[in-house]
Structure formats: structure tokens, C-alpha cells
Design an enzyme around this catalytic site. Sequence first.
Site, PDB file in Angstrom:
ATOM      1  N   HIS A 123       0.820  -1.230   0.000  1.00  0.00           N
ATOM      2  CA  HIS A 123       0.000   0.000   0.000  1.00  0.00           C
ATOM      3  C   HIS A 123       0.850   1.276   0.000  1.00  0.00           C
ATOM      4  O   HIS A 123       0.313   2.364  -0.200  1.00  0.00           O
ATOM      5  CB  HIS A 123      -0.913   0.050   1.235  1.00  0.00           C
ATOM      6  CG  HIS A 123      -1.935  -1.041   1.279  1.00  0.00           C
ATOM      7  ND1 HIS A 123      -2.817  -1.268   0.251  1.00  0.00           N
ATOM      8  CD2 HIS A 123      -2.222  -1.976   2.229  1.00  0.00           C
ATOM      9  CE1 HIS A 123      -3.604  -2.306   0.561  1.00  0.00           C
ATOM     10  NE2 HIS A 123      -3.254  -2.755   1.752  1.00  0.00           N
ATOM     11  N   ASP A 160      -2.608 -10.780  -2.155  1.00  0.00           N
ATOM     12  CA  ASP A 160      -3.161 -10.257  -0.894  1.00  0.00           C
ATOM     13  C   ASP A 160      -4.645  -9.927  -1.131  1.00  0.00           C
ATOM     14  O   ASP A 160      -5.032  -9.575  -2.250  1.00  0.00           O
ATOM     15  CB  ASP A 160      -2.382  -8.993  -0.502  1.00  0.00           C
ATOM     16  CG  ASP A 160      -2.715  -8.494   0.892  1.00  0.00           C
ATOM     17  OD1 ASP A 160      -1.935  -8.775   1.817  1.00  0.00           O
ATOM     18  OD2 ASP A 160      -3.748  -7.811   1.048  1.00  0.00           O
ATOM     19  N   HIS A 162      -6.234  -7.419  -0.215  1.00  0.00           N
ATOM     20  CA  HIS A 162      -6.381  -5.989  -0.513  1.00  0.00           C
ATOM     21  C   HIS A 162      -5.659  -5.653  -1.828  1.00  0.00           C
ATOM     22  O   HIS A 162      -4.643  -6.267  -2.153  1.00  0.00           O
ATOM     23  CB  HIS A 162      -5.761  -5.144   0.612  1.00  0.00           C
ATOM     24  CG  HIS A 162      -6.372  -5.392   1.955  1.00  0.00           C
ATOM     25  ND1 HIS A 162      -5.810  -6.257   2.878  1.00  0.00           N
ATOM     26  CD2 HIS A 162      -7.497  -4.905   2.520  1.00  0.00           C
ATOM     27  CE1 HIS A 162      -6.578  -6.285   3.969  1.00  0.00           C
ATOM     28  NE2 HIS A 162      -7.610  -5.481   3.778  1.00  0.00           N
ATOM     29  N   ASP A 247      -4.248 -12.696   3.942  1.00  0.00           N
ATOM     30  CA  ASP A 247      -5.497 -12.227   4.552  1.00  0.00           C
ATOM     31  C   ASP A 247      -6.719 -12.601   3.713  1.00  0.00           C
ATOM     32  O   ASP A 247      -7.841 -12.223   4.069  1.00  0.00           O
ATOM     33  CB  ASP A 247      -5.442 -10.723   4.844  1.00  0.00           C
ATOM     34  CG  ASP A 247      -4.741  -9.927   3.770  1.00  0.00           C
ATOM     35  OD1 ASP A 247      -4.464 -10.478   2.687  1.00  0.00           O
ATOM     36  OD2 ASP A 247      -4.458  -8.735   4.012  1.00  0.00           O
TER      37      ASP A 247
HETATM   38 ZN   LIG Z   1      -3.894  -7.149   2.908  1.00  0.00          ZN
END
Ligand SMILES: [Zn+2]
Length: 340
Positions: A123, A160, A162, A247
Site C-alpha cells: 500500500h 493479498d 487488498h 489475509d
Molecule cells: Zn492485505
Amino acid sequence: MTTLLLLDEAMLEHDPGAGHPERPDRLRAVIQRMSTNPVAGTRTDNPCEGSLEAIARVHPQAYVQRIEDTRGVAVALDPDTRLSEGSVHAARLAAGAAVQAVDAVVRGSASNAFAFVRPPGHHALSDRAMGFCVFNNIAIAAEHARQSHGLQRVLIVDWDVHHGNGTEAIFYGRDDVLLFSTHQFPFYPGTGALRYTGVGAGEGATINVPFSPGATDADLRRSFRELLEPIAAEFKPDIVLVSAGFDGHGHDPLGQFELSAEGFADLCGSVKSIADQHADGRLVLLLEGGYDLEALASSVHACTRVLAGESSPDATTQSTPEGDRAVQQAVARHRERWHL
Ligand SMILES: [Zn+2]
């Protein structure tokens, strides 16, 4: 030839504070699992801090200096991203592990590598910490492969749960670094819609495959089979880098996918065969998210076994109608640029 595992207990000293999901216990759980159930064919090494030169290929000098100025003090960089006294050292070690992993697989001292790092990186924007991330470790690895080793084409796979918004932003206009990302959508950080495919020279080199909550092992595997594998065959990467977040596991408290440790091992088998076919086996996994300790440790262990040569399991779950639709839409979107 062995699988190189990079980790350092100093990365336990990065502590974002009580109740934060990105906690030192994550790395403790991984270290404990790898030591109680060691994987044959691996060796472990400690990384050094990444050089300012390597980090500055991705992050402006002023940002790197701003982070460096917080060394030894506790400070919040954004509402999610808090640093403790040991955090800058940990972040520099994470970047260093990314660089060392690339060095090892390019020079041939390891057949592939997995760096168990925290803080995570995908991120982080070039000039801003975000979403538990300080330096964009995978982007630093990609630039190191390009600039220090002269590799032409880098494939980044981000599984991931996200979206890897920082990685996407850094390489959005480039055709030498191809990003393939599967993620829950809409979800934090809000980016990663199907229509974002790159810009200018980079048009078509960003492949987002957004999935609804509930996506299964078979859903993600299908997107690898129908998009990633044919696109990689055409792109012909010189190295494959993976933002390996866990995750998306069914037990994870943040993500809402239904993946299993075996499912991650299956995805790992796919990227390993891509690396074997096109990149002389050069493959590096960098740890990103994963917030259930048992799910994280078992998924990391399952992927490490695949890296070390165990055959990956076949996905046993069924694909979902939503997942099928997500893959079909992504294939339709990218069919003009790639032979799908
Ligand atoms: Zn993540």
C-alpha cells in the site's frame, strides 16, 4: 540449490500498538512454525538494512529522509500506520530482505526465496506511508532487479486480499513491470477496479481481477489459469515477484475470502511454474498481510513447501458464480491486449 528464507527477529520490534492487527505476533507465529516444522531444502538468512540508494529508486529522497528522521521515536504516519522505536530499522530490514532475495535468485545462490517481512509494503505510495506499509518492498525489489541486475521484464503477482494500490501507482505508466492483482472489491483501499489497466506505455500492463466476498480457492486459481498464465507466457518475465499476503484465508479477521492454506500453495505452484517456464526459476515471495496467526503460519508453511519442491495440491473447492463472472469479465477486458 535451496529455497532461501529471509527473516530477522529485529522485525518483531516494529510495534504499531495495542490492538493493531499488524502485530509482532504475526512474525512470531511464522518463525515458530518454521522452526517446529522445518522444510527440507530451505536455508535461513538474516537480511541487512536496505541501502538508501535501493529505496530511493522508488521513494523520493525527501520521503526517505522523513522516515529516517523518525528512527528511534514512536509516531503515527497515518491513522493506520504507526511506528514504534524499532520500526524504521524493521522497515529498512524489510526493504533489504527484498533486495537480498532478488540478489540470491539472480546470482543463482538460491533457486527461489521467501522473505518474511514486516512492515508490509504494497500500500505504500512513493511519497506516503499507508495501510500498515512504510516502504514499498516489492517495488524496491522490482527496481533492483531492473537497475542493478539489468533484467528487462518483471512480473509482480499480488494475491493479498487488498488491492496493491501503491505498487499499481508506482508502475502504472510502465510496460516493463506487469502487475497482476487479485483482491476483494470494493474494499480497502478502494482502488483496483477492473477498468484500471495502466496508462500510456503501461496500458494493459496492470491487470486487476476484483472478486466479491466469498471467493474460493477455485475462483482465484481460475483467474491464474485463464489470465495470469497466458499473459505471463506472452510477457515472458525475467523474474517473478509475489506480494504474498494471506489475509484472503477463510479465517482472516480482515478479509472476506474463503481461501485455504492449500489454496495458497496451489497459487504458489502456478507462479513457480511460470517462473520455471519463463524466468529460469527466478521467483521471490515477500510477505504482505495475513492477520489470523494460525492461518498465516500454515499458509506460509504450505507455500514454502511448494517453493522447496513439493508438488502443489489441486484446488478442491468449487468456483462460485460471482467468481466465474469476475474471471469472465477480466478476460473480456484484457482480450484486446493479450491473447486470452
Ligand atoms: Zn492485505
